[in-house]
Design a protein around this motif. Structure first.
Motif, mmCIF file in Angstrom:
data_model
loop_
_atom_site.group_PDB
_atom_site.id
_atom_site.type_symbol
_atom_site.label_atom_id
_atom_site.label_comp_id
_atom_site.label_asym_id
_atom_site.label_seq_id
_atom_site.Cartn_x
_atom_site.Cartn_y
_atom_site.Cartn_z
ATOM 1 N N ARG B 32 0.854 -1.183 0.000
ATOM 2 C CA ARG B 32 0.000 0.000 0.000
ATOM 3 C C ARG B 32 0.891 1.235 0.000
ATOM 4 O O ARG B 32 1.957 1.238 0.596
ATOM 5 C CB ARG B 32 -0.902 0.002 1.240
ATOM 6 N N VAL B 33 0.450 2.267 -0.697
ATOM 7 C CA VAL B 33 1.193 3.523 -0.762
ATOM 8 C C VAL B 33 0.251 4.629 -0.306
ATOM 9 O O VAL B 33 -0.862 4.732 -0.800
ATOM 10 C CB VAL B 33 1.693 3.792 -2.204
ATOM 11 N N ASN B 34 0.707 5.421 0.663
ATOM 12 C CA ASN B 34 -0.141 6.476 1.232
ATOM 13 C C ASN B 34 -1.489 5.918 1.689
ATOM 14 O O ASN B 34 -2.541 6.540 1.505
ATOM 15 C CB ASN B 34 -0.337 7.620 0.230
ATOM 16 N N VAL B 39 -1.295 1.237 -7.232
ATOM 17 C CA VAL B 39 -1.651 1.052 -8.641
ATOM 18 C C VAL B 39 -0.438 1.525 -9.430
ATOM 19 O O VAL B 39 -0.198 2.725 -9.559
ATOM 20 C CB VAL B 39 -2.915 1.862 -9.012
ATOM 21 N N TYR B 40 0.347 0.572 -9.914
ATOM 22 C CA TYR B 40 1.616 0.923 -10.538
ATOM 23 C C TYR B 40 1.439 1.095 -12.044
ATOM 24 O O TYR B 40 1.246 0.121 -12.778
ATOM 25 C CB TYR B 40 2.680 -0.147 -10.238
ATOM 26 N N LEU B 41 1.492 2.347 -12.486
ATOM 27 C CA LEU B 41 1.294 2.654 -13.912
ATOM 28 C C LEU B 41 2.480 3.435 -14.460
ATOM 29 O O LEU B 41 2.320 4.387 -15.223
ATOM 30 C CB LEU B 41 -0.012 3.440 -14.102
ATOM 31 N N ASP B 42 3.665 3.035 -14.040
ATOM 32 C CA ASP B 42 4.881 3.699 -14.525
ATOM 33 C C ASP B 42 5.815 2.667 -15.144
ATOM 34 O O ASP B 42 7.033 2.706 -14.966
ATOM 35 C CB ASP B 42 5.563 4.440 -13.361
ATOM 36 N N ASN B 43 5.223 1.746 -15.895
ATOM 37 C CA ASN B 43 5.998 0.631 -16.448
ATOM 38 C C ASN B 43 6.938 1.029 -17.574
ATOM 39 O O ASN B 43 7.900 0.324 -17.852
ATOM 40 C CB ASN B 43 5.040 -0.460 -16.928
ATOM 41 N N ALA B 44 6.655 2.171 -18.228
ATOM 42 C CA ALA B 44 7.565 2.610 -19.284
ATOM 43 C C ALA B 44 8.862 3.139 -18.678
ATOM 44 O O ALA B 44 9.895 3.168 -19.341
ATOM 45 C CB ALA B 44 6.899 3.680 -20.148
ATOM 46 N N ALA B 45 8.816 3.549 -17.409
ATOM 47 C CA ALA B 45 10.033 3.984 -16.724
ATOM 48 C C ALA B 45 10.815 2.772 -16.250
ATOM 49 O O ALA B 45 11.994 2.612 -16.554
ATOM 50 C CB ALA B 45 9.689 4.890 -15.545
ATOM 51 N N LEU B 367 -0.962 10.435 -3.923
ATOM 52 C CA LEU B 367 -1.690 10.339 -2.654
ATOM 53 C C LEU B 367 -2.829 9.333 -2.730
ATOM 54 O O LEU B 367 -3.315 8.842 -1.714
ATOM 55 C CB LEU B 367 -2.223 11.719 -2.244
ATOM 56 N N GLU B 368 -3.254 9.024 -3.955
ATOM 57 C CA GLU B 368 -4.288 8.001 -4.152
ATOM 58 C C GLU B 368 -3.667 6.619 -4.373
ATOM 59 O O GLU B 368 -4.365 5.667 -4.729
ATOM 60 C CB GLU B 368 -5.168 8.367 -5.354
ATOM 61 N N GLY B 369 -2.338 6.538 -4.255
ATOM 62 C CA GLY B 369 -1.649 5.262 -4.458
ATOM 63 C C GLY B 369 -1.330 4.951 -5.906
ATOM 64 O O GLY B 369 -0.880 3.863 -6.230
ATOM 65 N N VAL B 370 -1.582 5.931 -6.795
ATOM 66 C CA VAL B 370 -1.381 5.704 -8.230
ATOM 67 C C VAL B 370 -0.029 6.275 -8.659
ATOM 68 O O VAL B 370 0.199 7.480 -8.539
ATOM 69 C CB VAL B 370 -2.506 6.360 -9.066
ATOM 70 N N ALA B 371 0.862 5.407 -9.149
ATOM 71 C CA ALA B 371 2.189 5.847 -9.581
ATOM 72 C C ALA B 371 2.203 6.047 -11.088
ATOM 73 O O ALA B 371 2.028 5.101 -11.856
ATOM 74 C CB ALA B 371 3.237 4.806 -9.188
ATOM 75 N N ILE B 372 2.369 7.307 -11.511
ATOM 76 C CA ILE B 372 2.534 7.592 -12.942
ATOM 77 C C ILE B 372 3.770 8.466 -13.079
ATOM 78 O O ILE B 372 4.327 8.937 -12.098
ATOM 79 C CB ILE B 372 1.323 8.347 -13.559
ATOM 80 N N ARG B 373 4.184 8.696 -14.313
ATOM 81 C CA ARG B 373 5.302 9.599 -14.558
ATOM 82 C C ARG B 373 4.741 10.929 -15.044
ATOM 83 O O ARG B 373 3.794 10.951 -15.820
ATOM 84 C CB ARG B 373 6.212 8.978 -15.631
ATOM 85 N N THR B 374 5.348 12.018 -14.560
ATOM 86 C CA THR B 374 4.990 13.326 -15.117
ATOM 87 C C THR B 374 6.275 14.017 -15.535
ATOM 88 O O THR B 374 7.312 13.828 -14.921
ATOM 89 C CB THR B 374 4.267 14.216 -14.092
#
Lengths: 152, 420
Positions: B32-34, B39-45, B367-374
């Motif tokens: 769990r994150v925060n 929800v890991y959505l940074d797979n291109a990184a 903060l919602e547990g969703v990891a994306i790249r910006t």
């Protein structure tokens, strides 16, 4: 949600939507570009000095809510301050966003700047909050130089 | 230790359901994150690692660790056997003709630098041209820029349209007698575009020009056959394909590699050294100076075997479905604009929200547990092309689900609610 509201306080949301002193200054004494290569925040800060006093501050550019609101609030609080007072305020601000300042005890002195206290919980956003301040400081120190200030 | 239970997955479940079951092979995804399920959505990184890869690396260090190609002792032979076994696995994975064509490197960046500096320095001369595309990652721009500056050559760029598709007719015009090499992304990391690389390789070959393909974003999502593509060089990174960091692969056509000078030099890349003269080793060792990432290689082997068992064709279909669902759901959110709308896309969804900076989107999603790249995704010219400073990017792997997409969309709606 509480921590989210700590970061994006009403003052910040307001200044992001309606930035104050958001304009190019035609007859500025000094100006400087500031750039955060990590996220692309990019601002120009303009200053008009009159006998060691900051008579006017404005800025232009684009970036995230934190960086824009910070530039906007900065432009308001610095008007009428001496260069020394501006440098002292920058030190205060740095202490605030890096979590070294006791914001509750210092709230009155910090005034509007206290809205940025939540940034200290987000290490990745400290640079966003500090960008305009770094740029202003470089403008005050560096005269008319055209080099960009970067956060890296 | 938990072994990946691929072979024991019930035969009656279809490919899609079977892939969803694989999520539990990835221990990191359980956290769990925060306070929210990750929800890991940074797979291109970078991608997450299945238990079987973690276990393989641990087992290597506990039972086989030794330097390779050197000792005559038992452990050295075990380690050499394991490492060279991975070279055979990679050859098969890419359908290359020979293990001599598989060079281990640190990652895609090092692979491209190797080709730029070794091949480029010999073949690119004054007034020559190197041709790349408008959607390259910085790692397929800067090495060529440096070679061009040094050699007095020119870097030319294949333009793209507003959907993020390369203009193949413009590419045709840019292929000239001065063009010495073409460098192309197989899949764009910032836009998700799958480029028509097979056609583009054939067009270059018709003029005798070799082509390097940056496969970093392609290999995790589709079957890659370097002999079918007929490319001259193909590069990918282990860490984006469920393996460890610090290991990657350069495939190179044997005839080209043989004629190229070494890139780095030192131990292992030599046959005979005197103070007067050194005789270089044969392929692939000529390009592998120094002790490599042996554990990394062994881990990469485990990752490729895992992926091959899952079936890349099934992964491609599953992710295509997921991307379509995500595109439709996110496009329906007011003020959201998808950046990169090519007809052929893979697993990447770049977007902006009108009036909100991607950095703020990233913080609130976290903060919602969703990891994306910006940010600019190491592709600043792509941002310049679309006139934006940055995007938010959700990128998928086969362990992501439609529920992940639902959390993403709900979180983006929350961003808009908070920032107005």
């Amino acid at each position: 949600m509480a921590i989210l509201r700590d970061l994006y306080q009403e003052v910040i949301l307001d200044h992001n939507k309606h930035p104050r002193n958001f304009r190019v200054m035609d007859h500025c004494t000094r100006s400087k570009e500031g750039y955060n290569p990590l996220c692309g925040d990019h601002y120009t800060v303009y200053v008009r000095l009159e006998g060691g006093v900051i008579a006017d501050v404005s800025f232009q550019g684009a970036g995230c809510a934190i960086s824009k609101a910070s530039a906007s609030v900065m432009s308001q609080v610095l008007k009428g301050k001496t260069v020394e007072e501006a440098n002292a305020l920058f030190d205060e601000f740095r202490g605030l966003v890096t979590g070294r300042t006791d914001t509750e005890r210092e709230a009155e002195r910090l005034g509007r700047l206290a809205a940025f206290s939540g940034v200290s919980e987000f290490p990745a956003r400290v640079k966003c909050a500090s960008l305009a301040w770094h740029t202003l400081k470089a403008a005050l120190e560096g005269g008319e130089g055209r080099d960009k200030v970067t956060t890296e | 230790m938990i072994e990946a239970t691929l072979n024991t997955a019930q035969p009656q479940v279809d490919g899609k359901a079977r892939l969803e079951l694989c999520r539990h092979h990835f221990p990191l995804l359980r956290q769990r994150v925060n306070g929210k399920p990750l929800v890991y959505l940074d797979n291109a990184a970078t991608s997450q690692k299945p238990q079987v890869v973690i276990d393989t690396i641990m087992r290597y260090y506990m039972e086989e660790n030794s330097n390779i190609h050197r000792g005559v002792h038992y452990l050295s032979e075990k380690a050499t056997e394991a490492y060279e076994g991975v070279r055979a696995t990679v050859r098969q994975f890419l359908n290359a003709g020979d293990t001599r064509e598989i060079i281990f490197v640190r990652g895609t960046t090092e692979a491209i630098n190797l080709v730029a500096h070794s091949y480029g320095r010999v073949h690119v001369g004054k007034d020559d041209e190197v041709l790349i595309s408008a959607m390259e990652h910085h790692s397929n721009i800067v090495p060529w820029q440096i070679v061009c500056e040094e050699r007095g050559a020119r870097l030319r760029v294949i333009p793209m349209n507003d959907a993020g598709e390369l203009l193949v007719e413009e590419y045709e015009k840019l292929l000239t007698p001065r063009t010495k090499i073409v460098g192309l992304a197989h899949v764009s990391n910032a836009l998700g575009t799958v480029n028509p690389v097979k056609t583009m390789v054939a067009m270059a070959h018709a003029r005798g020009i070799p082509v390097l393909l940056d496969g970093a974003q392609a290999v995790p999502h589709m079957r890659v056959d370097v002999r079918d593509l007929d490319c001259d060089f193909y590069a990918f990174s282990g860490h984006k394909v469920f393996g460890p960091t610090g290991i990657g692969v350069l495939y190179g056509r044997e005839s080209l590699l043989n004629a190229m000078p070494p890139y780095q030099s030192g131990g292992d890349m030599i046959k005979w050294v005197t103070f007067e003269k050194t005789v270089y080793n044969d392929l692939p060792y000529k390009f592998e100076a120094g002790t490599p990432s042996i554990a990394g290689g062994v881990g990469l082997g485990a990752a490729i075997e895992y992926l091959t068992k899952l079936d890349l064709d099934a992964i491609g279909l599953y992710e295509h479905d997921l991307l379509q669902y995500a595109t439709a759901r996110l496009s329906a959110v007011p003020r959201v604009r998808i950046v990169g709308t090519a007809r052929e896309k893979a697993a990447v969804l770049s977007f902006t929200v009108e009036g909100i900076h991607p950095h703020d989107i990233g913080t609130i999603l976290d903060l919602e547990g969703v990891a994306i790249r910006t940010g600019h995704h190491c592709a600043q010219p792509v941002m310049q092309r679309f006139g934006i400073p940055a995007t938010a990017r959700a990128s998928f792997a086969f362990y992501n689900t439609k529920e992940d997409v639902d959390v993403l969309v709900k979180s983006v709606e929350k961003v808009i609610e908070v920032l107005g």
